[in-house]
Structure formats: C-alpha cells, structure tokens
Write a protein that holds these residues in place. Sequence first.
Motif, PDB file in Angstrom:
ATOM      1  N   HIS A 119       0.852  -1.188   0.000  1.00  0.00           N
ATOM      2  CA  HIS A 119       0.000   0.000   0.000  1.00  0.00           C
ATOM      3  C   HIS A 119       0.887   1.237   0.000  1.00  0.00           C
ATOM      4  O   HIS A 119       2.042   1.177   0.409  1.00  0.00           O
ATOM      5  CB  HIS A 119      -0.909  -0.002   1.228  1.00  0.00           C
ATOM      6  CG  HIS A 119      -1.879  -1.137   1.225  1.00  0.00           C
ATOM      7  ND1 HIS A 119      -2.974  -1.168   0.388  1.00  0.00           N
ATOM      8  CD2 HIS A 119      -1.880  -2.306   1.906  1.00  0.00           C
ATOM      9  CE1 HIS A 119      -3.622  -2.300   0.568  1.00  0.00           C
ATOM     10  NE2 HIS A 119      -2.973  -3.021   1.482  1.00  0.00           N
ATOM     11  N   CYS A 120       0.285   2.348  -0.421  1.00  0.00           N
ATOM     12  CA  CYS A 120       1.033   3.609  -0.500  1.00  0.00           C
ATOM     13  C   CYS A 120       1.681   3.945   0.842  1.00  0.00           C
ATOM     14  O   CYS A 120       2.835   4.361   0.914  1.00  0.00           O
ATOM     15  CB  CYS A 120       0.094   4.724  -0.955  1.00  0.00           C
ATOM     16  SG  CYS A 120       0.876   6.332  -1.097  1.00  0.00           S
ATOM     17  N   GLN A 121       0.915   3.737   1.918  1.00  0.00           N
ATOM     18  CA  GLN A 121       1.394   4.060   3.261  1.00  0.00           C
ATOM     19  C   GLN A 121       2.712   3.344   3.588  1.00  0.00           C
ATOM     20  O   GLN A 121       3.565   3.878   4.286  1.00  0.00           O
ATOM     21  CB  GLN A 121       0.290   3.670   4.265  1.00  0.00           C
ATOM     22  CG  GLN A 121       0.489   4.159   5.679  1.00  0.00           C
ATOM     23  CD  GLN A 121       0.698   5.674   5.747  1.00  0.00           C
ATOM     24  OE1 GLN A 121       0.023   6.419   5.035  1.00  0.00           O
ATOM     25  NE2 GLN A 121       1.658   6.125   6.544  1.00  0.00           N
ATOM     26  N   ASP A 122       2.889   2.127   3.031  1.00  0.00           N
ATOM     27  CA  ASP A 122       4.109   1.345   3.301  1.00  0.00           C
ATOM     28  C   ASP A 122       5.381   2.088   2.885  1.00  0.00           C
ATOM     29  O   ASP A 122       6.463   1.816   3.406  1.00  0.00           O
ATOM     30  CB  ASP A 122       4.066  -0.003   2.563  1.00  0.00           C
ATOM     31  CG  ASP A 122       2.935  -0.895   3.058  1.00  0.00           C
ATOM     32  OD1 ASP A 122       2.569  -0.772   4.240  1.00  0.00           O
ATOM     33  OD2 ASP A 122       2.422  -1.704   2.254  1.00  0.00           O
ATOM     34  N   ALA A 123       5.249   3.004   1.926  1.00  0.00           N
ATOM     35  CA  ALA A 123       6.441   3.705   1.425  1.00  0.00           C
ATOM     36  C   ALA A 123       7.120   4.529   2.511  1.00  0.00           C
ATOM     37  O   ALA A 123       8.291   4.897   2.388  1.00  0.00           O
ATOM     38  CB  ALA A 123       6.054   4.608   0.253  1.00  0.00           C
ATOM     39  N   GLN A 124       6.380   4.830   3.589  1.00  0.00           N
ATOM     40  CA  GLN A 124       6.976   5.623   4.677  1.00  0.00           C
ATOM     41  C   GLN A 124       7.895   4.777   5.556  1.00  0.00           C
ATOM     42  O   GLN A 124       8.706   5.326   6.297  1.00  0.00           O
ATOM     43  CB  GLN A 124       5.871   6.252   5.549  1.00  0.00           C
ATOM     44  CG  GLN A 124       4.862   7.116   4.763  1.00  0.00           C
ATOM     45  CD  GLN A 124       5.536   8.180   3.898  1.00  0.00           C
ATOM     46  OE1 GLN A 124       6.484   8.829   4.335  1.00  0.00           O
ATOM     47  NE2 GLN A 124       5.071   8.337   2.657  1.00  0.00           N
ATOM     48  N   ARG A 125       7.779   3.440   5.462  1.00  0.00           N
ATOM     49  CA  ARG A 125       8.650   2.581   6.276  1.00  0.00           C
ATOM     50  C   ARG A 125      10.075   2.635   5.745  1.00  0.00           C
ATOM     51  O   ARG A 125      10.315   2.655   4.553  1.00  0.00           O
ATOM     52  CB  ARG A 125       8.114   1.137   6.273  1.00  0.00           C
ATOM     53  CG  ARG A 125       6.903   0.979   7.194  1.00  0.00           C
ATOM     54  CD  ARG A 125       6.124  -0.297   6.961  1.00  0.00           C
ATOM     55  NE  ARG A 125       6.965  -1.453   6.685  1.00  0.00           N
ATOM     56  CZ  ARG A 125       6.546  -2.537   6.042  1.00  0.00           C
ATOM     57  NH1 ARG A 125       5.296  -2.604   5.607  1.00  0.00           N
ATOM     58  NH2 ARG A 125       7.354  -3.549   5.832  1.00  0.00           N
ATOM     59  N   GLN A 126      11.026   2.633   6.687  1.00  0.00           N
ATOM     60  CA  GLN A 126      12.415   2.914   6.318  1.00  0.00           C
ATOM     61  C   GLN A 126      13.176   1.703   5.772  1.00  0.00           C
ATOM     62  O   GLN A 126      14.186   1.852   5.131  1.00  0.00           O
ATOM     63  CB  GLN A 126      13.174   3.466   7.531  1.00  0.00           C
ATOM     64  CG  GLN A 126      12.596   4.772   8.080  1.00  0.00           C
ATOM     65  CD  GLN A 126      12.787   5.943   7.119  1.00  0.00           C
ATOM     66  OE1 GLN A 126      13.868   6.115   6.566  1.00  0.00           O
ATOM     67  NE2 GLN A 126      11.737   6.739   6.904  1.00  0.00           N
ATOM     68  N   ASN A 127      12.708   0.484   6.075  1.00  0.00           N
ATOM     69  CA  ASN A 127      13.570  -0.671   5.811  1.00  0.00           C
ATOM     70  C   ASN A 127      13.076  -1.558   4.672  1.00  0.00           C
ATOM     71  O   ASN A 127      13.326  -2.754   4.654  1.00  0.00           O
ATOM     72  CB  ASN A 127      13.688  -1.502   7.091  1.00  0.00           C
ATOM     73  CG  ASN A 127      12.296  -1.846   7.634  1.00  0.00           C
ATOM     74  OD1 ASN A 127      11.297  -1.327   7.121  1.00  0.00           O
ATOM     75  ND2 ASN A 127      12.228  -2.716   8.621  1.00  0.00           N
ATOM     76  N   LEU A 128      12.343  -0.974   3.723  1.00  0.00           N
ATOM     77  CA  LEU A 128      11.767  -1.805   2.656  1.00  0.00           C
ATOM     78  C   LEU A 128      12.824  -2.225   1.638  1.00  0.00           C
ATOM     79  O   LEU A 128      13.788  -1.502   1.387  1.00  0.00           O
ATOM     80  CB  LEU A 128      10.670  -1.017   1.932  1.00  0.00           C
ATOM     81  CG  LEU A 128       9.362  -0.763   2.685  1.00  0.00           C
ATOM     82  CD1 LEU A 128       8.381  -0.077   1.757  1.00  0.00           C
ATOM     83  CD2 LEU A 128       8.778  -2.068   3.203  1.00  0.00           C
TER      84      LEU A 128
END
Length: 544
Positions: A119-128
């Motif tokens: 999801h778009c929101q996941d892009a804010q996570r730092q360790n992807l």
Amino acid sequence: MPKTTCLLAVVLALSLSGRAGQTSSPAVTEAEAIYADLADSYGVISTIDSGLFSTYQGKDRVAWERVYNQKRKQAADKLSKISVSGLSALDARALEVMNRHLRNDFPEQFRDENAPPEHCQDAQRQNLSMTSLEGALSACFTELGNNLEFEGKHVTRVSALGMLEEISEEPRRKKLFYAFTPLWDAVNGKDGAASPYRRLLPLVVSAAGGHGTSIDSAARTIGVSSREVESWLEQILDAWRQVDGGEMVEPWNYFYRGGEATRALSAVTPKDSFVSVNQRYYRDLGADLQQLGVLYDLEARPGKAPLAYTDYVTRGRLVDGKWRPTVVRISGSYATGGLGLLNELVHENGHAVHMMAIHVRPAFMDVSAALFDEAFADVPAWNTYEPAWQRKYLGQAAPEAASLRGLLSSVMLDVAWALFECRILHTPTADPNAMWTDITSRYLHIVQHPEISWWAIRGQLVQMPGYMVNYGLGSVLTADLRQHTREELGPFEAGNPQWYSWTGDHLLHFGEEMDTAALLKQFLGRPVSPQALLDQIQRIAPRK
Ligand SMILES: [Zn+2]
C-alpha cells in the motif's frame, strides 16, 4: 493470426524447426515446453488479478497459481541441468533468454508488478526492499493518483493530464495541477534526503550492479554508450529550446499550450469512439484487431492499474503441429475522451500488434527490448498528430502546426524525464526537484518551482526507475523507424495495407531470437541516428 507473406512463412518454418537443418537439443526442447506453460500461467494469473476474468479454462486463480508454482520449479530444475557446451548457437541463446526471464520476470513466488501487494502508506517505512518500495510507490499512483480531488469530484491522473490541455480558465488549471500535491508528497515528501523516492534511488543503482540500469540496456539496444544517450537527449532538448518560441510558461499552462490540437478536436474524440477508430485505422494498416482477438479492458474503476499497459494472456505456440495464436489484452482507464488519450490507445494497440506478430519458438516469444517495444508502439501512434490521419479517422483536422506542437510538447517532456533519470541514477544523492527544475526551465522554458515535486506525475518513475528512457530515447528510434518505413513503403499516415505484413517480416516476428541492436541495424541498413527526430523538431520552426 497475423497475415504473413511467403517469405515470413519460410523464415518461420526454419526458426520453428531450429533453423536451417539445426535440430534443437532434446533437453532444451523439453525445458522450453515447461517454460511456455510457465509463461502462460503467469499471463493468466495477471489477467485474473486485473479483473478481466476470474477463471480461465475452468480453473480459478488458486488452481492457476498451483500450475505456476509447479512449472516454475520444473523449469528451474530442467534449465539448471543443461550445460551450454555442445549446444547450437540458437539453443544457447534460448537457454540464456529463459534463464534471464526466470531470474527477472518469473519469481518463485508469483508477483505481478501491475498489481503489487503493498500500500502507499508502506512507502513511509524505512527498511523496505527495492521491490517493496517500488510496489508501495506504485500503489500511491493507484490510491492517490487515481483519486485527485478537484472541484468536489475525484479524477484520475490520466484524466487530469487531459483536462489540463482543455480547461480554458487559468485559475482552474492551477488548482487542478496542485490537486496532485498528495501524490507528490507521498512520493518525495518535502524533497528531503530520506524521502521514499530518494531512498529508492540508491537501491536501484546497487541492484543494477554489474549488468547496468535500464539506461544502459536502452543504450545497448541502439548500439551506443550511456554517455552518448545523455548527449543525444541534451541535443534534442536543445533543438527544441531553440525553436519553441522561448516564452516562459507555468507548469500548469505547459499542457494547455501544447493542447491546441486536442481542444480543436475534442468534439470528434469522444471516448466511445476510441476502439472503433483504432479498429478502422489498424485495418487500413493491414492488421485486423478484431480478427487478431485483442482483448480490451478500458473502463475506469476503483483499484485499477494506474497506467495503461498491454500484456500477454497466453503466448502463441505450436500445438500438435498447428500454430495456436497469441492472446493479448490491453488495460487502460478511459473516463474521458481527447486526442492525447486516443493517441495512448493507438500506442497500446501498437504493442498488441507487435506481440501478435512474434512467431518463433517458445524461448523467444517476447518483445526483445523495452526501448524497441515502446518506440515501435509509437510508429503507428504518432500518426494521430498528422492532419491526413485526423481528416480520415476523425472527419476533420487541427492546424498542422498545432498538432505537431501537441505531439512534440509531450515527446519533449518524455525526453526531459529520460535526461532526469540518466542524471539522477548517475548521482542518486542529488536533489530531484532541483534537477527537474534545471532541465525543464532551461530546455522547456517552464517557470521554476523547486518547492514542488511535480516531476512525479508518471508512475514509471517509481515503478521502474530508469524506464522513462524507453520513451525519451525511444522517440529517437520512433522517428527513425517512421522515416525508414516511409522511404521503403511510401506514406502510411492514413493507412497502408502493406504496413503490417512488411513490418512483421522485417522487424517484428523475431521476438527475442535476434539481438535488437543487430536487428535494428539490419532493418535500417545503418546505425540508429537522432537526425530524423531533429528534422521533426525543425518542422515547427518559423519558416524563414
Ligand atoms: Zn507503451
């Protein structure tokens, strides 16, 4: 099935049987049959995920994923046991191509890049991982880009870009342009070094590692170096800079300035006419889309892929000695009409007829390079900006200068994005907003707005960083292929019944059997050159 000439039939017979007396190694043939099943199961699952149908040949998604997993394992197993020594040159190429696709396109766990699970929101996570970050940012184009809020309504990104060409009041254009803000923020935050896009770039560069980025492979496709690509892009933009008139324009007015032809033709380009116009035009080019059985999924709906694309359902192959034709599908979201969107559908059908014309053994049943693929799709599509085409298929034509400016305004943006990606993949720590501002103000005379990430209006920039070169540099190849076609075949602006069979014979049917750089050189009789595009740009210069 594509209309083929005798020459093509002979070439086919040779290539299908392993060419000129060479017989394929039984181990390669066996692996190839499994590989063909694998590719088909992938195509069927992506089609089910796209929403076009929910079962295929009586099997649902779960059953098809089981087929995929099984074929993926078997193919990997068989291919790993084949040694290249002792193979014919063509078998060795088949082995290399299948191994490459297994690595890059058919992951152990099924994954469709047009429908990522993030999801778009996941892009804010730092360790992807790179793949997950690309997936999350692509989701932003679906979730936010397809839901721009404007005047109390929701519009898709594609519709908004079309509306920017048509809305006559500047304040409304400005408002619509700024409706992209949530998308820009999701992709690039406040342009800080830790923004999702800026975190993605180093991952892309390191993943490219030894084999290079999309830009390196585009350069290889036309037989030049990546440095040369960058200097061609600069040369093209500079030619445009010199002829475009020099008046500075706000970004929300850039599309309107290039949109005169779209506006002049808006009454004769309703969305309901798109498919029938395409059918008539391609029939006049010798390609009957209905007979070819191209599948269309063109209604806008929530959750649909944010960009138009064409893909295989199943690939053509010999079944009991008879050719079972390729099936392709086109996905797009046409909520509104307009010349620009009509042009996009002609482009997608260009991909479709290309894929349908490929007629070789299973290992080679795919388009050979993204740059060639995108460039070829525009060979028929650019005609939508020619007065002769407009008169014949729309019943009236916009002024030639307006059409040409419309085409080139959008081509030049593609070239600008290509140059942007060349430079930013070279220096992934650079500030993207500053870089985009520099390119667009210098070459396109667009007023500087480094405070906004307005470059982020194309999904490809985040879905496959580096991919825009296939459009920007692709335009060089498109212009060159079009010029050569006219020289060999005569005009084809308003149809030419020889076009499809001739193009099929000389350019399309090889798929991945031939190296693209060699194929293009053989077709053109010389290396690819930017001259044809530079000549097109000169067409808009005021006559002296
Ligand atoms: Zn395309």
